[in-house]
Design a protein around this motif. Structure first.
Motif, PDB file in Angstrom:
ATOM      1  N   LEU A 124      -2.312  30.027  11.738  1.00 61.62           N
ATOM      2  CA  LEU A 124      -1.183  29.171  12.104  1.00 61.62           C
ATOM      3  C   LEU A 124      -1.651  27.928  12.855  1.00 61.62           C
ATOM      4  N   ILE A 125      -2.615  28.093  13.745  1.00 55.88           N
ATOM      5  CA  ILE A 125      -3.154  26.935  14.467  1.00 55.88           C
ATOM      6  C   ILE A 125      -3.809  25.968  13.483  1.00 55.88           C
ATOM      7  N   ALA A 126      -4.594  26.521  12.546  1.00 59.55           N
ATOM      8  CA  ALA A 126      -5.253  25.672  11.547  1.00 59.55           C
ATOM      9  C   ALA A 126      -4.224  24.950  10.677  1.00 59.55           C
ATOM     10  N   ALA A 127      -3.202  25.670  10.219  1.00 60.14           N
ATOM     11  CA  ALA A 127      -2.173  25.058   9.370  1.00 60.14           C
ATOM     12  C   ALA A 127      -1.361  24.036  10.154  1.00 60.14           C
ATOM     13  N   GLY A 128      -1.156  24.277  11.431  1.00 60.14           N
ATOM     14  CA  GLY A 128      -0.448  23.313  12.275  1.00 60.14           C
ATOM     15  C   GLY A 128      -1.217  22.016  12.433  1.00 60.14           C
ATOM     16  N   ASN A 129      -2.553  22.102  12.325  1.00 60.26           N
ATOM     17  CA  ASN A 129      -3.411  20.920  12.424  1.00 60.26           C
ATOM     18  C   ASN A 129      -3.776  20.353  11.053  1.00 60.26           C
ATOM     19  N   ASN A 130      -3.072  20.779   9.994  1.00 62.26           N
ATOM     20  CA  ASN A 130      -3.325  20.325   8.622  1.00 62.26           C
ATOM     21  C   ASN A 130      -4.726  20.655   8.141  1.00 62.26           C
ATOM     22  N   GLU A 131      -5.204  21.849   8.460  1.00 58.77           N
ATOM     23  CA  GLU A 131      -6.480  22.329   7.935  1.00 58.77           C
ATOM     24  C   GLU A 131      -6.346  23.818   7.669  1.00 58.77           C
ATOM     25  N   GLY A 132      -7.375  24.421   7.128  1.00 61.41           N
ATOM     26  CA  GLY A 132      -7.321  25.849   6.840  1.00 61.41           C
ATOM     27  C   GLY A 132      -7.062  26.121   5.368  1.00 61.41           C
ATOM     28  N   ALA A 133      -7.124  27.392   5.011  1.00 63.59           N
ATOM     29  CA  ALA A 133      -7.047  27.808   3.607  1.00 63.59           C
ATOM     30  C   ALA A 133      -5.668  27.560   2.998  1.00 63.59           C
ATOM     31  N   THR A 134      -4.598  27.725   3.786  1.00 67.72           N
ATOM     32  CA  THR A 134      -3.257  27.544   3.221  1.00 67.72           C
ATOM     33  C   THR A 134      -2.987  26.083   2.889  1.00 67.72           C
ATOM     34  N   VAL A 135      -3.440  25.180   3.736  1.00 72.40           N
ATOM     35  CA  VAL A 135      -3.258  23.749   3.462  1.00 72.40           C
ATOM     36  C   VAL A 135      -4.131  23.344   2.277  1.00 72.40           C
ATOM     37  N   LYS A 136      -5.316  23.960   2.155  1.00 73.34           N
ATOM     38  CA  LYS A 136      -6.190  23.684   1.014  1.00 73.34           C
ATOM     39  C   LYS A 136      -5.509  24.124  -0.285  1.00 73.34           C
ATOM     40  N   LYS A 137      -4.805  25.259  -0.241  1.00 73.86           N
ATOM     41  CA  LYS A 137      -4.069  25.737  -1.416  1.00 73.86           C
ATOM     42  C   LYS A 137      -3.003  24.733  -1.833  1.00 73.86           C
ATOM     43  N   LYS A 138      -2.283  24.181  -0.846  1.00 78.93           N
ATOM     44  CA  LYS A 138      -1.262  23.174  -1.142  1.00 78.93           C
ATOM     45  C   LYS A 138      -1.904  21.934  -1.754  1.00 78.93           C
TER      46      LYS A 138
END
Length: 156
Positions: A124-138
């Motif tokens: 959640l912290i990574a996605a909140g900062n626009n990074e991480g695996a979920t944002v990469k999927k998008k």
């Protein structure tokens, strides 16, 4: 899928701490084997961990992360004249939310940290900062839609 009438959308009750239906849907997606109280413990524990790590309110980070993950476009397979094309289409609001929650759950489980609470907080912290695996999927979904933009006229 019924041929007679559209399926009735079931509404979920808002969660106890934040009064938000999206949180309830996410807790339900975390839940395994019907153990909802364990899923709630994981989620609320992750919210407390986020507050410790970042100093921001966990719920605000969660909402920001969901907004960062929601896809606006996706590709759908469309068969035309013996060939299958990946046609980019806009995503409905409900599906955006569903995809965001599903991706978040999937990529949280794939993380290397120990314990679901820590994994969820980190994702959640990574996605909140626009990074991480979920944002990469998008972003990968967007790249696929952009690459197949030539087939956009096959939308139905």
């Amino acid at each position: 899928m019924s041929r007679r009438r559209a399926a009735v959308k079931r509404d979920v009750l808002p969660d106890s701490r934040y009064g938000d239906k999206v949180v309830t849907k996410f807790i339900n997606s975390i839940m395994l084997d019907g153990k909802k109280s364990l899923a709630e413990t994981i989620f609320y524990g992750a919210m407390d961990l986020i507050k410790e790590k970042t100093g921001q309110e966990g719920y605000e980070v969660f909402k920001t992360a969901i907004d960062n993950i929601k896809p606006q476009v996706e590709v759908r397979s469309r068969r035309i004249g013996g060939a299958t094309y990946q046609v980019p289409v806009e995503v409905r609001i409900e599906r955006q939310q569903t995809l965001a929650l599903r991706w978040l759950t999937t990529y949280t489980r794939q993380r290397k940290e120990y314990g679901m609470m820590e994994k969820l907080a980190a994702e959640l912290i990574a996605a909140g900062n626009n990074e991480g695996a979920t944002v990469k999927k998008k972003e990968d979904t967007y790249k696929m839609a952009e690459a197949n933009r030539a087939f956009a006229h096959y939308k139905w």
